[in-house]
Design an enzyme around this catalytic site. Structure first.
Site, PDB file in Angstrom:
ATOM      1  N   LYS A  53     -18.763   4.171  19.798  1.00  0.00           N
ATOM      2  CA  LYS A  53     -18.740   3.220  18.676  1.00  0.00           C
ATOM      3  C   LYS A  53     -19.304   3.864  17.420  1.00  0.00           C
ATOM      4  CE  LYS A  53     -19.794  -0.550  21.872  1.00  0.00           C
ATOM      5  NZ  LYS A  53     -20.923  -1.388  22.329  1.00  0.00           N
ATOM      6  N   ARG A  78     -22.116  21.516  37.875  1.00  0.00           N
ATOM      7  CA  ARG A  78     -23.349  22.119  38.362  1.00  0.00           C
ATOM      8  C   ARG A  78     -24.584  21.648  37.600  1.00  0.00           C
ATOM      9  NH1 ARG A  78     -19.277  25.091  39.931  1.00  0.00           N
ATOM     10  NH2 ARG A  78     -18.460  24.316  37.985  1.00  0.00           N
ATOM     11  N   THR A  79     -24.568  21.811  36.283  1.00  0.00           N
ATOM     12  CA  THR A  79     -25.789  21.594  35.503  1.00  0.00           C
ATOM     13  C   THR A  79     -26.225  20.128  35.563  1.00  0.00           C
ATOM     14  OG1 THR A  79     -24.939  23.324  34.054  1.00  0.00           O
ATOM     15  CG2 THR A  79     -26.859  22.111  33.288  1.00  0.00           C
ATOM     16  N   ARG A 119     -26.362  18.243  26.943  1.00  0.00           N
ATOM     17  CA  ARG A 119     -25.312  19.263  26.728  1.00  0.00           C
ATOM     18  C   ARG A 119     -24.436  18.756  25.592  1.00  0.00           C
ATOM     19  NH1 ARG A 119     -21.557  22.193  31.162  1.00  0.00           N
ATOM     20  NH2 ARG A 119     -23.536  23.308  31.383  1.00  0.00           N
ATOM     21  N   HIS A 124     -27.860  28.550  26.929  1.00  0.00           N
ATOM     22  CA  HIS A 124     -27.800  27.786  28.195  1.00  0.00           C
ATOM     23  C   HIS A 124     -28.990  28.305  29.020  1.00  0.00           C
ATOM     24  CE1 HIS A 124     -26.469  25.588  31.558  1.00  0.00           C
ATOM     25  NE2 HIS A 124     -25.228  25.969  31.663  1.00  0.00           N
TER      26      HIS A 124
END
Ligand code: CP
Length: 306
Positions: free
Chosen positions: A84, A56-57, A106, A134
């Site tokens: 890396k 969703r986000t 996120r 959030h």
């Protein structure tokens, strides 16, 4: 007035939240009337940098940026130089040097979005950092509640489930208190954070008490992988003592609605027939997520003016 970044709900005033919701309503009207090529962010570039999974986000932020006319860079962390050993700050500074105006991040670590924001000049939007915050999930939840109820003063909101590990619960509680709503919560003892009562929420003694006379019943995802850690005895017992069922929803107000940030474990935190009923606003929340993310991208990058 929004600052450079959107890192949590606590940093927003009540007026900030209400102005984001007003802009979100304008954006929702626009996209629902078919507008998918607005030009508010033409010649701007938005990067999404997701160290954790998301449906969703991530996708609603990317569509939000595209619908506003921005270029979108979607960093695939698993295939990037993060693998890396590149640090978060170096990754952010690299995105900035390719003319990125805003980074949507996120990360599994609380505080990662702030660390990035402190080290880049471009805007940073927190799309979920560990157990901390959030903010756009809470804002889309508020936009959904405003759409249904018209306002927040005296609204009775029950939040049920894994409160302890939920950045969604934390952000919702912070914002709902600012907006004048009353919040009651219920969770297994092992999933209830210590000291939560200091935020002004009421702790219910049972799922029935949490649902009683509520306007909104919000379920939270139970992370089934946590079963290994013995946070509650079994999924069956969770459903019996904490599940949001038709009978429990009937204890709430006649016009009460059921919400959930999703993804939902069907039949665990919410019964499947409740998810599919007209009480459920779970998919409406997703559309409001697109609208509110368009609003915050526009307001941060070019300001609040239309
Ligand atoms: N609600 C939410 O944050 O969903 P995603 O994990 O799919 O982004």
């Amino acid at each position: 007035m929004l600052k450079k970044d959107l890192l949590d709900i606590n940093s927003l005033t009540k007026e900030d939240i209400l102005s984001i919701l007003e802009e979100g309503e304008r954006m929702r009207d626009a996209v629902e009337s078919g507008a998918k090529s607005l030009d508010a962010l033409r010649d701007r570039s938005v990067a999404t940098l997701f160290y954790e999974n998301s449906t969703r986000t991530k996708n609603s932020f990317e569509n939000a940026a595209r619908f506003l006319g921005a270029n979108v860079v979607s960093v695939s962390v698993g295939n990037s130089s993060v693998k890396k050993g590149e640090t978060l700050i170096d990754t952010g500074m690299t995105l900035e040097r390719i003319m990125t105006d805003a980074i949507v991040i996120r990360h599994e670590v609380a505080g990662a979005a702030k660390l990035l924001a402190d080290n880049v000049k471009c805007h940073v939007l927190n799309a979920g950092d560990g157990l901390h915050a959030h903010p756009t999930q809470a804002l889309l939840d508020f936009l959904t509640m405003k759409e249904i109820f018209g306002g927040f003063e005296g609204l009775e909101v029950a939040i049920i489930g894994d409160i302890k590990h939920s950045r969604v619960a934390r952000s919702n509680i912070e914002g709902l208190k600012k907006l004048g709503a009353n919040v009651r919560i219920f969770a297994p003892n092992t999933l209830m954070p210590q000291g939560i009562e200091r935020t002004g929420v009421k702790i219910a003694e049972s799922v029935e008490e949490a649902c009683d006379n509520a306007d909104v019943i919000m379920g939270l995802r139970i992370q089934l992988e946590r079963q290994k850690k013995g946070l509650f005895p079994s999924v069956g017992e969770y459903v019996k003592y904490y599940g949001i069922t038709k009978e429990r929803v009937a204890l709430a107000k006649k016009n009460a609605v059921v919400m959930h940030p999703a993804p939902v474990n069907r039949g665990v935190e919410i019964a499947s027939d409740v998810i599919d009923s007209d009480k459920s606003y779970i998919y409406r929340q997703v559309t409001n997520g697109l609208a509110v993310r368009m609003a915050v991208l526009k307001m941060l990058i070019i300001g609040g003016e239309r």
